[in-house]
Design a protein around this motif. Structure first.
Motif, PDB file in Angstrom:
ATOM      1  N   GLU B  10      40.371  45.776  11.595  1.00 29.21           N
ATOM      2  CA  GLU B  10      40.020  47.101  12.121  1.00 29.21           C
ATOM      3  C   GLU B  10      38.580  47.447  11.783  1.00 29.21           C
ATOM      4  O   GLU B  10      37.928  48.204  12.505  1.00 29.21           O
ATOM      5  N   THR B  13      33.876  46.133  13.944  1.00 24.70           N
ATOM      6  CA  THR B  13      33.524  47.007  15.065  1.00 24.70           C
ATOM      7  C   THR B  13      32.468  46.339  15.945  1.00 24.70           C
ATOM      8  O   THR B  13      31.697  45.495  15.485  1.00 24.70           O
ATOM      9  N   LYS B  35      37.858  46.290  22.488  1.00 25.11           N
ATOM     10  CA  LYS B  35      37.901  45.938  21.072  1.00 25.11           C
ATOM     11  C   LYS B  35      39.113  45.061  20.777  1.00 25.11           C
ATOM     12  O   LYS B  35      39.048  44.132  19.993  1.00 25.11           O
TER      13      LYS B  35
END
Lengths: 200, 200
Positions: B10, B13, B35
DNA sequence: CCTACCGATCGGTAGG
DNA sequence: CCTACCGATCGGTAGG
């Protein structure tokens, strides 16, 4: 604590906490003064929970092999009951922070050293009372016990399968059955007031 | 892969990746489309690394106890060499995703089941060849082996201490020394072409 | 692979 | 514990 055990300590944001509590961000913020302080206080609160749920029940048992069994039972119960919905808070913290830099990694290191040190002490106690094989290095036995507990935690949460907990229980019973001359199930003994059922 | 193994999947990025690569966010974005796709492709790439570094060396050994030793050696070497700077990519993924919902949890579950299944198969192979205690349940032995590997990974990265790897090596040697009638060090044997040095 | 932008959210601040 | 705001960053889009 609940949010951090699932989403990680970094995923515990002030905005999310405010939404969950029906407050504004600033309202929550005022209670902590910084995100780092919020994270810090969350760790402190989780430590109290773990001491209540795991450490205290273990220390209530007499030093030696009983204490090791009590520690394992308390930890596995704490995992199985999902006291934290993401499993053991400090196992999650360890895995999240192990490769980062900063104060939380240092806290995770200290927590790990204390945890392993506590198990190590319990193992040497059991060895000195002749309840556990004295020829084996205590650090190695502690490593194996802890490995079973950690693996049980991670896989139980991931797979949601009670068989994982059973595996850990059995593995730990085997480790603690490598008995010394004074093991409770080997001879009736005076040093250990509580005699457990022998199991397998 | 490197960023995700440290910061989590997570924490990987698009903006950070762009900065690291000297590109714009949109430039990076154009390569993946979302993503989630970036995360997905990162997992796929990491799987290839793990197969090259851990699985292939294990499968190069003959089925049975040698394969189990080869797997443990390859995994511990892969951890010790920090092939991923945050330790085993899939151990990190497991711990990050074990209590979340969504596709990455499912992928972590499948990865864990495949990994444990592979070890389980190697254990039954070794038992059938009489190299490993046949009375013990293979799933339990697999759990113990894996527990040592996982614990070694997490604590090695957290504590940066080679003694952790040594503990795992010793614990695994002990587990695999619970030999059947045909163990390489118990009798000279025809079924196992490569005879390892006995160790402790 | 870029410029230029969007709405949402981040940690944090000013002032009450 | 609030309103009202800050600059930074998030994933993502339009258009080239």
């Amino acid at each position: 604590m609940r949010v951090a055990s699932i989403e990680g300590l970094e995923g515990l944001t002030i905005g999310r906490l405010a939404r969950d509590l029906g407050m504004t961000k600033s309202g929550v913020y005022a209670h902590f003064g910084s995100k780092e302080q919020l994270q810090h206080e969350t760790i402190d609160a989780a430590q109290q929970v773990m001491e209540r749920e795991v450490i205290a029940p273990a220390l209530a048992a007499p030093p030696g092999i009983d204490q090791l069994h009590a520690l394992a039972d308390a930890f596995l119960s704490y995992v199985e009951r999902l006291v934290f919905p993401g499993g053991c808070f400090f196992a999650s913290l360890l895995a999240e922070m192990d490769a980062r830099e900063g104060p939380f990694r240092a806290m995770a290191q200290q927590g790990a050293r204390e945890w392993l040190g506590m198990i190590h002490t319990m193992v040497t106690d059991a060895q000195q009372q002749g309840q556990l094989e004295p020829t084996q290095e205590a650090g190695l036995i502690a490593f194996q016990l802890d490995a079973c507990l950690e693996a049980a935690n991670y896989y139980y949460v991931l797979l949601d399968d009670p068989a994982v907990i059973d595996n850990a229980r059995q593995a730990i019973r085997m480790l603690l059955d490598r008995r010394g001359p004074n093991h409770p199930t080997a001879t009736a003994t005076i040093t250990s007031p509580r005699v457990r059922s022998p199991g397998r």
